[in-house]
Scaffold this motif. Structure first.
Motif, short mmCIF file in Angstrom:
data_model
loop_
_atom_site.label_atom_id
_atom_site.label_comp_id
_atom_site.label_asym_id
_atom_site.label_seq_id
_atom_site.Cartn_x
_atom_site.Cartn_y
_atom_site.Cartn_z
N UNK A 163 -9.66 9.24 1.34
CA UNK A 163 -8.70 8.57 2.22
C UNK A 163 -9.39 7.42 2.95
N UNK A 164 -10.58 7.71 3.46
CA UNK A 164 -11.35 6.67 4.19
C UNK A 164 -11.73 5.53 3.25
N UNK A 165 -12.07 5.85 2.02
CA UNK A 165 -12.44 4.81 1.06
C UNK A 165 -11.26 3.90 0.77
N UNK A 166 -10.07 4.48 0.64
CA UNK A 166 -8.88 3.66 0.42
C UNK A 166 -8.60 2.78 1.64
N UNK A 167 -8.76 3.35 2.83
CA UNK A 167 -8.55 2.57 4.06
C UNK A 167 -9.51 1.39 4.13
N UNK A 168 -10.75 1.65 3.75
CA UNK A 168 -11.76 0.60 3.78
C UNK A 168 -11.44 -0.50 2.77
N UNK A 169 -10.99 -0.09 1.56
CA UNK A 169 -10.62 -1.07 0.53
C UNK A 169 -9.49 -1.96 1.02
N UNK A 225 -7.09 -9.41 -5.64
CA UNK A 225 -6.15 -8.33 -5.92
C UNK A 225 -6.96 -7.16 -6.45
N UNK A 226 -6.79 -6.00 -5.86
CA UNK A 226 -7.69 -4.89 -6.17
C UNK A 226 -6.91 -3.62 -6.56
N UNK A 227 -7.69 -2.61 -6.97
CA UNK A 227 -7.15 -1.28 -7.27
C UNK A 227 -7.65 -0.30 -6.23
N UNK A 228 -6.94 0.83 -6.10
CA UNK A 228 -7.38 1.85 -5.17
C UNK A 228 -8.37 2.79 -5.85
N UNK A 229 -8.76 3.85 -5.17
CA UNK A 229 -9.80 4.73 -5.70
C UNK A 229 -9.31 5.54 -6.90
N UNK A 269 -2.86 -2.49 -7.02
CA UNK A 269 -1.93 -2.67 -5.90
C UNK A 269 -1.02 -3.88 -6.15
N UNK A 270 0.27 -3.76 -5.88
CA UNK A 270 1.14 -4.94 -5.89
C UNK A 270 0.88 -5.76 -4.62
N UNK A 321 0.82 -1.22 0.00
CA UNK A 321 0.00 0.00 0.00
C UNK A 321 0.85 1.26 0.00
N UNK A 322 2.11 1.13 -0.38
CA UNK A 322 3.01 2.29 -0.36
C UNK A 322 2.43 3.46 -1.13
N UNK A 323 1.85 3.18 -2.30
CA UNK A 323 1.35 4.25 -3.15
C UNK A 323 -0.16 4.46 -3.03
N UNK A 324 -0.77 3.79 -2.08
CA UNK A 324 -2.20 3.98 -1.84
C UNK A 324 -2.38 5.16 -0.90
N UNK A 325 -3.15 6.14 -1.29
CA UNK A 325 -3.32 7.36 -0.49
C UNK A 325 -4.36 7.13 0.59
N UNK A 326 -3.92 6.44 1.66
CA UNK A 326 -4.84 6.10 2.74
C UNK A 326 -4.50 6.82 4.04
N UNK A 327 -3.58 7.79 3.96
CA UNK A 327 -3.31 8.66 5.11
C UNK A 327 -3.14 10.08 4.59
#
Length: 1020
Positions: free
Chosen positions: A738-744, A759-763, A768-769, A677-683
Motif C-alpha cells: 500500500x505504501x509503495x503504491x502511495x509513493x508511486x 505514465x506509470x504502472x502500480x505494483x 494507470x489511466x 488511481x481508482x484501481x490503485x490499491x493505495x488505501x
C-alpha cells in the motif's frame, strides 16, 4: 522391382505430391476456408493480383505507366515488381475470368509448390544419390514449415524455393567445367522475379559456390583454378544481371528513394529476446504454434535424424557439417539474419535456403540408412529423446504443448522404431523402404496439417472463407463508391479513421475499385511521400503505408486533394469528423446511407456514408510565397501542416518569389494532469474491497453488493467486510505494498505537476489511466485539437518484474503463492514476449477516440523506434474539457514534453484554401501519364502539386522543358514566371529505356554465345 525402377522419378514425386498435398490442404478446404489470408492476403496479394489481371486482359501497356490508384499515385511497374511482375505463374491469370480468380489464386500456390519439388529434383540429379534418397530428399524440401507458412500468407515467397536449387544447379555446372550460360539465364530470372529474392539468393549462391569449391578441392576433383572459375562465374552473373535490366534498373532507382532506403539494423537488437531461444527447441520439428522473427524450421523427422547422423560422422561429411554448424550459430544472432535481410530487420527468411542443406543431408543419410550401426542408432535415439527432455524442462517439467506437436514427436519416435526394426526384424530393403516412406509421408502430412487444419492451428482460422474474397472486394464500401462525382474533375478520396479495423497497416482494395484513395499498402513506397508524412508528424506513418488514413487531419486531407471521405454510419453521431466535410445527402435532405453489405467475419457491421469537402486543393496550383527549409524545420509538426497553406516549402530558393516566415496558427492549450488511481490499491479500504471482489469463494461477493466505483468504505461496511477478508490485522507485506503504491502515485504527481511527463504502472503491473483537464475549454471550440509528444521513451516489462507483480497480486488477494505458481510464472516469463513488446497509447475525448502505437522489435515490416508523435484528437464545435489517456503492454511511458495544441479552422483557414483553389490549373486534364492545363499569374510563382516526386515527371511550360524540384517535402514543383502559360507534365518510368537497352544487348550476346556453343558442340 525392375518395373518400379523403370518408372521415372518425376512420376513418383508427382504421385507422392498429390497424396501429401491432398491430405494437408483438404483440411483447410473441407473447413470452408481458402488460402487467402485475412491480413496481407486480402489487403495486398489478392487485390494486386486482381489489378494485374485487369492490366493483362485489358491494357497490358499500362504496366509501364503511372497510376493514380496506387495511393497518391505511383509507377505501376516498380510498385508491382515486388509482387507479380516477375512471377511467371501469375501471367496465367490472363486466361481466367475475374469470377474464378479466387480459385486461380489458390491453384497457383499449389502449382508453385509442385515446381518447388521439380526444381530440387533437377538439382539432386547432379549428385550420385540413390533414387529413394532423392525422392525423400525432394519431398522433405517441398513440404516444409516455410512452404506451408508462406503458401498461406505470402504465396510469391515460394519462388525462391524454386529458383535457389536451379541457381545452385547452374553454379555446380560451372564448377564441373560445363558452360556458364544457364547461370546467366537463371540469374536473370531470379532478378526479374523479385529484387529482394535476388539479394537473398545472391548471398546464398555465393556461399554455395565457395562451399562447393572447398568441397571439391578437399575431394581432389579435377577443376579449373579459382581465378578461372571466378571470372566465368562473374561473366555469367554479370550477363544475367544485364538481361534483367528492363526491370532491375527502374526498380533500383525506385528503391534508392523508397521509404525502406534507411534501415534500423537488426531492429537495434544485439541478441534476440530470451523467449526466442527458449522456444527454439520446440520449433525444430513443429511450428511451435507461432512464427517469431520468421523462424520457420519445422524439420521433418527424417531430416532431423539426418543432421544428427552427419554430425556424428563429422569427418565423412566435413564440409556439410561446417555449413550446418554455421547455420546453427546464425540462427542465434539477429545480426546474421539482418545481413541476409538487406541489413534491415532480423528476419530469418534465409532459412528457406537452409532447407536445401537439410534436404541434401537427408539424401546423404538415406544413402546410408540400410547400413546404420548399433552405435548410430543409439546416437539417433539418444539425441531425439534428449530433445523431448529439453522441451519437457522448458515447459516446467510437463509437456505443455499442443496436441498436434505431441503427434509430431510420436512420429519421430516411430521413425526411430522403424530404423531399429530393420535390424531386429531383418526386413528386406524393399520392405524397409516402403515402411520408411510411409512414415515420412505421414510425418510430412502431419506437419502440413499442423499449419492448415483448423483443429490444430488457430492461424488457419485466419484464412478467408470460400467466396468471401471477391465479395468483400466488390462490397468494400457498401457500394458508396458508385456515388462519387463523375464530372471528370480530378480528386482523391480517403477512409475515415477506423472505417475498418484490421491487422494490416492498410488495404489495397480501393485500388481495384478505382477510388483514388490516398492510403496504400505496398512494400515499395515513395520515400518522398514518407518524408512529407513524417515531417507533418502523421502518427499513422509506416514504411509499408506512409499515409494511412492521415489520422483524420483536416488540413492534410485538403492539401492532398481529398474531396470525399468514406466513413461508417455509426461515426456520424459518435465521432468527431474533419472540419468542412459534410455528409452527402439525398434530394430529400436526408443523409445518404449505403446499407451494410454483410459478409460473415469481414463486414464492419454498419452502413457507409460519404463526406464531401469544399476545401480540397487542386492536384496542381501555384503559390506566390515560399518557405525555406530552415524556417519550416523550426515549426512543430502541427504548425508545419498549416504553414503549407501560407507558402510552399522549396528545396532550392526560387528567385522572384517572396520568401515568408509562416505565421504560427496553433494555440498552446493549458491543462492539468491527474492520474486515475481508482484501481490503485493505495488505501486499506481499497484492499478490502479488492480482496472481497477477488475472493476465491462466492460467499463474500453474495453478501456484499458494493457499487463498482466504490473506493472508500463507510464504518459499517468496514466493520462488516474486514473480518471476512482477513484484514483485521493486515500483514506488513500488505502495508508495504500500500505504501509503495502511495509513493508511486505521489512521485508521479510531482513529475506531472507542470505537464504530462510520465505514465506509470502500480505494483501489480496495472497501467494507470490519466486525465488531462483543459483550462478554459470554451476557448477551443471549433478547433482541431492535437496532443504533441516529444522525447518519447518507455520501459518494457521483464521476467523479474512479471514475477514481482504476480507475487504482489497474490498478496493483495491473500492467495497462497506456491512453488508451482512460481515455476509457472518463470516458465511463462521465459516463453513470453516481455522484452520485445511495443505499446499503444489511446486518447479519448467526449466525441473522439484515437490511438498511437509503437511496434515491438518482433515486427519484421514496419518497426521503427518512435520518439515523437502527433495524435489528432479531432475537430469539434463543442468545448472539450477532459482527455483520457490509456497505455498498454509496458511498465511506464515517458515524455520530454506533452503539449496540447488547438488549430482554429475558421474564416482565415477557409480564405487560404479558396485562394489556392483559385490558383489551380484551368482546363486541367489528368490521364495516367500526363497532366495538362493553363495558368495565369501576375508575378513569379512556384508550381505546386500533390504529385509524389519522381524524376520520371518532366515539365514543359509553353513547350519548353523546365527543371522540377521537390516541394512541400515530397511533391513535384517548379518555378513559373509571370504571365499566361501552357503546362504539360509527362511521366516516363525512370531507367526503363536504359534497362531495356541493357536487356536487349545482353540477350543478343547470350543468343550469339548459345549459337556458337551449339555449333561447336555439334562439330565435336
Amino acid at each position: 522391382m525392375k518395373t518400379v525402377r523403370k518408372i521415372p522419378l518425376v512420376v513418383w514425386y508427382t504421385g507422392m505430391f498429390v497424396v501429401i498435398a491432398t491430405i494437408t490442404y483438404s483440411g483447410l478446404f473441407l473447413a470452408g476456408r481458402t488460402l487467402i489470408w485475412e491480413v496481407d492476403g486480402i489487403a495486398q496479394h489478392f487485390p494486386i493480383l486482381l489489378e494485374f489481371q485487369r492490366i493483362l486482359q485489358q491494357h497490358p501497356q499500362q504496366l509501364f505507366s503511372w497510376s493514380w490508384n496506387l495511393g497518391l499515385g505511383a509507377d505501376q511497374l516498380t510498385t508491382f515488381s515486388y509482387y507479380v511482375v516477375g512471377d511467371p505463374f501469375n501471367y496465367l491469370v490472363a486466361f481466367v475470368s475475374q469470377d474464378h480468380l479466387e480459385w486461380a489464386y489458390q491453384a497457383l500456390i499449389l502449382l508453385r509448390l509442385y515446381f518447388v519439388g521439380l526444381a530440387f529434383l533437377g538439382f539432386s540429379h547432379q549428385f550420385k544419390f540413390k533414387r529413394m534418397s532423392r525422392l525423400i530428399g525432394t519431398l522433405t524440401y517441398t513440404f516444409t514449415a516455410y512452404t506451408f507458412y508462406v503458401g498461406m500468407h505470402h504465396p510469391f515467397f515460394l519462388l525462391p524455393m524454386i529458383w535457389f536449387p536451379l541457381l545452385c544447379w547452374a553454379i555446380e555446372r560451372v564448377l564441373r567445367g560445363l558452360h556458364w550460360l544457364p547461370l546467366s539465364l537463371i540469374t536473370a530470372i531470379v532478378i526479374l522475379s523479385n529484387f529482394y529474392f535476388a539479394y537473398l539468393l545472391a548471398l546464398g549462391g555465393l556461399i554455395y559456390a565457395l562451399v562447393r569449391f572447398w568441397s571439391r578441392h578437399r575431394e581432389q576433383l579435377v577443376m579449373r583454378s579459382f581465378g578461372q572459375l571466378f571470372w566465368r562465374l562473374l561473366v555469367a552473373v554479370g550477363l544475367g544481371v544485364a538481361m534483367a535490366g528492363i526491370l532491375l534498373v527502374p526498380t533500383l532507382l525506385a528503391m534508392l528513394t523508397a521509404t525502406r532506403a534507411s534501415f534500423n539494423f537488426a531492429n537495434g537488437l544485439t541478441s534476440y529476446p530470451i523467449n526466442y531461444y527458449v522456444n527454439l527447441p520446440n520449433r525444430l520439428l513443429t511450428n511451435g504454434g507461432s512464427v517469431q522473427y520468421w523462424v520457420t524450421l519445422g524439420l521433418s523427422s527424417i531430416s532431423f535424424i539426418a543432421v544428427i547422423y552427419t554430425l556424428r560422422h563429422f569427418k565423412r561429411y566435413w564440409v556439410l557439417n561446417w555449413v550446418l554448424l554455421a547455420m546453427m550459430l546464425g540462427i542465434l544472432l539477429p545480426q546474421f539474419a539482418a545481413v541476409f535481410n538487406v541489413f534491415s530487420t532480423p528476419s530469418n527468411r534465409w532459412l528457406l535456403m537452409a532447407t536445401l542443406v537439410f534436404a541434401y543431408a537427408t539424401m546423404a543419410f538415406m544413402d546410408q540408412v540400410t547400413a546404420l550401426t548399433a552405435t548410430d542408432l543409439k546416437w539417433l535415439a539418444g539425441i531425439s529423446g534428449s530433445l523431448l527432455i529439453v522441451i519437457w524442462l522448458i515447459n516446467g517439467f510437463y509437456l505443455n504443448i499442443r496436441k498436434h506437436d505431441i503427434a509430431t514427436y510420436l512420429i519421430l519416435l516411430a521413425l526411430i522404431g522403424v530404423l531399429m526394426a530393420q535390424r531386429s526384424l531383418k526386413l528386406t530393403n524393399c520392405q524397409f523402404y516402403v515402411l520408411l516412406l510411409g512414415v515420412v509421408t505421414l510425418n510430412l502430412a502431419n506437419n502440413g496439417l499442423g499449419w492448415l487444419s483448423v483443429n490444430t492451428n488457430s492461424n488457419s482460422t485466419e484464412q478467408l472463407r470460400q467466396g468471401a474474397a471477391m465479395k468483400w472486394v466488390k462490397n468494400y464500401f457498401d457500394g458508396a463508391q458508385k456515388s462519387l462525382s463523375a464530372t471528370g474533375q480530378f480528386y482523391r478520396t480517403a477512409l475515415a479513421p477506423n472505417y475498418y479495423t484490421m491487422r494490416s497497416a492498410e488495404s489495397d482494395v480501393p485500388m481495384v475499385l478505382g477510388t483514388r484513395t490516398v492510403g496504400s499498402y505496398f512494400s515499395v513506397q515513395n520515400g518522398y511521400v514518407g518524408a512529407f508524412s513524417q515531417a507533418l508528424g502523421n502518427s499513422e506513418y509506416a514504411m509499408n503505408s506512409p499515409l494511412g488514413s492521415l489520422d483524420g487531419r483536416t488540413t492534410m486531407y485538403n492539401l492532398l486533394g481529398v474531396k470525399y471521405l468514406f466513413a461508417r454510419e455509426d461515426q456520424l453521431k459518435k465521432q468527431a469528423l474533419p472540419a468542412g466535410y459534410k455528409v452527402v445527402k439525398m434530394k430529400t435532405g436526408e443523409s445518404k446511407i449505403f446499407a451494410d453489405k454483410f459478409i460473415y467475419g469481414m463486414s464492419n457491421h454498419t452502413g457507409t456514408i460519404l463526406l464531401k469537402s469544399k476545401h480540397a486543393l487542386p492536384l496542381v496550383y501555384t503559390q506566390r510565397q515560399q518557405i525555406s527549409q530552415r524556417q519550416f524545420a523550426r515549426l512543430n509538426a502541427v504548425d508545419r501542416e498549416q504553414a503549407l497553406l501560407q507558402g510552399v516549402v522549396t528545396t532550392q530558393p526560387v528567385s522572384g518569389v517572396k520568401s515568408v516566415k509562416p505565421a504560427v496558427t496553433g494555440q498552446t492549450v493549458d491543462y492539468s494532469v491527474q492520474a486515475d488511481t481508482t484501481n490503485v490499491l493505495d488505501t486499506l479500504d481499497k484492499v478490502i474491497i479488492y480482496r472481497n471482489q477477488h475472493a476465491t469463494g462466492a460467499s463474500n461477493n453474495t453478501l456484499t453488493k458494493l457499487p463498482a466505483d466504490t473506493i472508500t468504505l463507510t464504518p459499517e461496511q468496514r466493520e462488516s467486510l474486514t473480518p471476512t477478508t482477513g484484514l483485521t490485522k493486515p500483514s506488513n507485506r500488505v502495508l508495504d505494498l500500500i505504501a509503495a503504491n502511495q509513493k508511486l502515485v505521489k512521485k508521479n504527481q510531482e513529475k506531472n505537476a507542470n505537464g504530462l511527463t510520465s505514465m506509470i504502472s502500480d505494483v501489480q503491473g496495472h497501467q494507470m489511466p490519466y486525465q488531462l483537464t483543459i483550462k478554459h475549454p470554451k476557448r477551443y471550440r471549433n478547433t482541431e485539437l492535437y496532443l504533441v509528444l516529444d522525447g518519447i521513451s518507455y520501459r518494457r516489462s521483464s521476467i523479474k518484474n512479471a514475477l514481482t507483480t504476480s507475487q504482489n497480486t497474490n498478496v493483495f488477494t491473500a492467495r497462497p503463492y506456491t512453488k508451482v505458481d512460481y515455476l509457472d510464472d518463470v516458465r511463462d516469463g521465459l516463453k513470453g514476449n516481455l522484452s520485445a513488446s511495443g505499446y499503444s497509447l489511446t486518447a479519448q475525448t467526449m466525441d473522439n477516440l484515437t490511438s498511437f502505437s509503437q511496434l515491438g522489435t518482433t515486427n519484421m515490416s514496419d518497426y521503427e523506434p518512435r520518439t515523437s508523435a502527433v495524435i489528432n484528437l479531432g475537430y469539434s464545435k463543442h468545448a472539450r474539457k477532459l482527455i483520457t489517456l490509456n497505455f498498454t503492454s509496458i511498465r511506464s511511458l515517458h515524455f520530454k514534453s506533452a503539449k496540447l495544441i488547438a488549430v482554429p479552422l475558421g474564416k482565415t483557414y477557409r480564405q487560404r484554401t479558396r485562394q489556392l483553389q483559385k490558383s489551380g490549373l484551368k482546363q486541367q486534364r489528368v490521364t495516367n501519364n500526363q497532366i495538362t492545363g493553363t495558368t495565369m499569374t501576375k508575378t513569379a510563382t512556384v508550381l505546386t502539386t500533390s504529385i509524389p516526386y519522381s524524376s520520371g515527371w518532366q515539365l514543359q511550360v509553353d513547350g519548353h522543358t523546365v527543371k522540377t524540384q521537390v516541394v512541400n517535402k515530397g511533391f513535384v514543383g517548379a518555378k513559373l514566371t509571370a504571365g499566361r502559360h501552357r503546362i504539360r507534365l509527362t511521366y516516363r518510368t525512370p531507367g526503363l529505356k536504359i534497362g531495356l537497352w541493357l536487356s536487349v544487348i545482353s540477350a543478343g550476346i547470350s543468343l550469339v554465345v548459345a549459337c556458337w556453343w551449339w555449333l561447336r558442340h555439334r562439330r565435336r
